[in-house]
Design a protein around this motif. Structure first.
Motif, PDB file in Angstrom:
ATOM      1  N   HIS A 151       0.838  -1.198   0.000  1.00 39.41           N
ATOM      2  CA  HIS A 151       0.000   0.000   0.000  1.00 39.41           C
ATOM      3  C   HIS A 151       0.870   1.244   0.000  1.00 39.41           C
ATOM      4  O   HIS A 151       1.786   1.331   0.792  1.00 39.41           O
ATOM      5  CB  HIS A 151      -0.925   0.021   1.211  1.00 39.41           C
ATOM      6  CG  HIS A 151      -1.786   1.246   1.233  1.00 39.41           C
ATOM      7  ND1 HIS A 151      -2.836   1.405   0.368  1.00 39.41           N
ATOM      8  CD2 HIS A 151      -1.716   2.371   1.951  1.00 39.41           C
ATOM      9  CE1 HIS A 151      -3.388   2.583   0.589  1.00 39.41           C
ATOM     10  NE2 HIS A 151      -2.717   3.179   1.543  1.00 39.41           N
ATOM     11  N   PRO A 152       0.586   2.206  -0.836  1.00 38.27           N
ATOM     12  CA  PRO A 152      -0.522   2.226  -1.784  1.00 38.27           C
ATOM     13  C   PRO A 152      -0.207   1.391  -3.019  1.00 38.27           C
ATOM     14  O   PRO A 152       0.950   1.347  -3.449  1.00 38.27           O
ATOM     15  CB  PRO A 152      -0.647   3.703  -2.147  1.00 38.27           C
ATOM     16  CG  PRO A 152       0.709   4.270  -1.915  1.00 38.27           C
ATOM     17  CD  PRO A 152       1.322   3.469  -0.814  1.00 38.27           C
TER      18      PRO A 152
ATOM     19  N   GLY B 286      -9.751  -0.241  -7.463  1.00 36.33           N
ATOM     20  CA  GLY B 286      -9.747   1.053  -6.802  1.00 36.33           C
ATOM     21  C   GLY B 286     -10.696   2.055  -7.432  1.00 36.33           C
ATOM     22  O   GLY B 286     -11.173   2.958  -6.758  1.00 36.33           O
TER      23      GLY B 286
ATOM     24  N   TYR C  82      -8.289   1.485   7.837  1.00 34.82           N
ATOM     25  CA  TYR C  82      -8.518   2.810   7.282  1.00 34.82           C
ATOM     26  C   TYR C  82      -9.642   2.765   6.264  1.00 34.82           C
ATOM     27  O   TYR C  82      -9.794   1.788   5.558  1.00 34.82           O
ATOM     28  CB  TYR C  82      -7.255   3.326   6.570  1.00 34.82           C
ATOM     29  CG  TYR C  82      -6.036   3.377   7.447  1.00 34.82           C
ATOM     30  CD1 TYR C  82      -5.785   4.488   8.238  1.00 34.82           C
ATOM     31  CD2 TYR C  82      -5.147   2.316   7.477  1.00 34.82           C
ATOM     32  CE1 TYR C  82      -4.658   4.537   9.045  1.00 34.82           C
ATOM     33  CE2 TYR C  82      -4.016   2.352   8.281  1.00 34.82           C
ATOM     34  CZ  TYR C  82      -3.776   3.470   9.063  1.00 34.82           C
ATOM     35  OH  TYR C  82      -2.672   3.509   9.869  1.00 34.82           O
ATOM     36  N   ARG C  83     -10.395   3.849   6.186  1.00 30.55           N
ATOM     37  CA  ARG C  83     -11.414   3.995   5.154  1.00 30.55           C
ATOM     38  C   ARG C  83     -10.700   4.220   3.823  1.00 30.55           C
ATOM     39  O   ARG C  83      -9.764   5.003   3.747  1.00 30.55           O
ATOM     40  CB  ARG C  83     -12.307   5.187   5.489  1.00 30.55           C
ATOM     41  CG  ARG C  83     -13.551   5.214   4.677  1.00 30.55           C
ATOM     42  CD  ARG C  83     -14.573   4.272   5.284  1.00 30.55           C
ATOM     43  NE  ARG C  83     -15.830   4.454   4.615  1.00 30.55           N
ATOM     44  CZ  ARG C  83     -16.552   3.464   4.139  1.00 30.55           C
ATOM     45  NH1 ARG C  83     -16.162   2.220   4.294  1.00 30.55           N
ATOM     46  NH2 ARG C  83     -17.682   3.679   3.557  1.00 30.55           N
ATOM     47  N   LEU C  84     -11.125   3.518   2.776  1.00 29.50           N
ATOM     48  CA  LEU C  84     -10.501   3.662   1.458  1.00 29.50           C
ATOM     49  C   LEU C  84     -11.587   3.539   0.401  1.00 29.50           C
ATOM     50  O   LEU C  84     -12.124   2.444   0.180  1.00 29.50           O
ATOM     51  CB  LEU C  84      -9.421   2.594   1.261  1.00 29.50           C
ATOM     52  CG  LEU C  84      -8.615   2.676  -0.019  1.00 29.50           C
ATOM     53  CD1 LEU C  84      -7.788   3.967  -0.054  1.00 29.50           C
ATOM     54  CD2 LEU C  84      -7.679   1.475  -0.140  1.00 29.50           C
TER      55      LEU C  84
ATOM     56  N   TRP D  81     -12.734  -0.579   2.924  1.00 28.60           N
ATOM     57  CA  TRP D  81     -11.779  -0.465   4.023  1.00 28.60           C
ATOM     58  C   TRP D  81     -10.430  -1.039   3.605  1.00 28.60           C
ATOM     59  O   TRP D  81     -10.369  -1.943   2.781  1.00 28.60           O
ATOM     60  CB  TRP D  81     -12.287  -1.224   5.250  1.00 28.60           C
ATOM     61  CG  TRP D  81     -13.516  -0.604   5.822  1.00 28.60           C
ATOM     62  CD1 TRP D  81     -14.808  -0.939   5.537  1.00 28.60           C
ATOM     63  CD2 TRP D  81     -13.564   0.468   6.749  1.00 28.60           C
ATOM     64  NE1 TRP D  81     -15.665  -0.130   6.239  1.00 28.60           N
ATOM     65  CE2 TRP D  81     -14.925   0.743   6.992  1.00 28.60           C
ATOM     66  CE3 TRP D  81     -12.597   1.238   7.394  1.00 28.60           C
ATOM     67  CZ2 TRP D  81     -15.328   1.744   7.859  1.00 28.60           C
ATOM     68  CZ3 TRP D  81     -13.002   2.232   8.269  1.00 28.60           C
ATOM     69  CH2 TRP D  81     -14.360   2.481   8.489  1.00 28.60           C
ATOM     70  N   LEU D  82      -9.405  -0.506   4.216  1.00 25.93           N
ATOM     71  CA  LEU D  82      -8.045  -1.000   4.045  1.00 25.93           C
ATOM     72  C   LEU D  82      -7.614  -1.611   5.373  1.00 25.93           C
ATOM     73  O   LEU D  82      -7.611  -0.931   6.390  1.00 25.93           O
ATOM     74  CB  LEU D  82      -7.104   0.143   3.658  1.00 25.93           C
ATOM     75  CG  LEU D  82      -5.613  -0.137   3.702  1.00 25.93           C
ATOM     76  CD1 LEU D  82      -5.238  -1.218   2.689  1.00 25.93           C
ATOM     77  CD2 LEU D  82      -4.827   1.142   3.454  1.00 25.93           C
TER      78      LEU D  82
END
Length: 176
Positions: free
Chosen positions: A23-24, A35, A61-63, A67-68
């Protein structure tokens, strides 16, 4: 027939991508498909991966629409540092069982990971999700070629890893 019926489903999909990318993600295909394109169509895409650098802390994390689930990483090229980095990544990959149970994914997508892909397949079986394996690069053949032709730093390790991955890939992952 309305547009959604033509697509074969009525609800947005919940997908988790378990990938060897860090990531990323920098690979255009992964970014474009999961994505952007899936999210643009309203599908939820979660990611289970390891950070590319040591300054990015592990966590959730919000992605985009999803989510991530991120594992931290370790710097350094020593055998010890590489072992620690791989152990951290493996424990993060094992989270697929609890994530699959909690989020009830429609699809569990594994990309270029071998033992963790077995975990993904088992989690899919246990949770009722579909399982997909994405082979973006022929790692098995590349490792065996490097071992045979003197291009590997540690030929025996490359050969053993290539044979082990070949067994997982051709006897467990691709047939499923």
């Amino acid at each position: 027939m309305d547009e959604k019926s033509d697509q074969g489903h009525d609800e947005p999909l919940k997908v988790i991508v378990v990938t060897s990318d860090r990531h990323p993600p920098i690979r255009p295909a992964a970014k474009a498909i999961f994505g952007e394109e899936f999210a643009d169509r309203g599908h939820r895409v979660d990611w289970l991966m390891q950070a590319a650098d040591v300054v990015t802390p592990g966590g959730t994390y919000r992605l985009g629409n999803g989510w991530l689930f991120l594992a931290s990483t370790r710097a350094g090229k020593s055998r010890y540092q590489r072992l620690v980095k791989n152990i951290i990544d493996l424990f993060n990959d094992l989270r697929i069982f609890s994530l699959a149970r909690k989020h009830r994914y429609d699809v569990i997508q594994a990309k270029d990971k071998y033992l963790p892909s077995v975990f993904c397949w088992l989690a899919a079986r246990l949770s009722g999700a579909k399982y997909c394996f994405w082979l973006a690069y022929p790692h098995v053949e590349a490792q065996l070629f490097a071992a045979r032709h003197g291009q590997a730093r540690y030929p025996l390790i490359y050969w053993l890893r290539g044979r082990y991955r070949a067994f997982l890939l051709y006897h467990l992952l691709l047939p499923r």
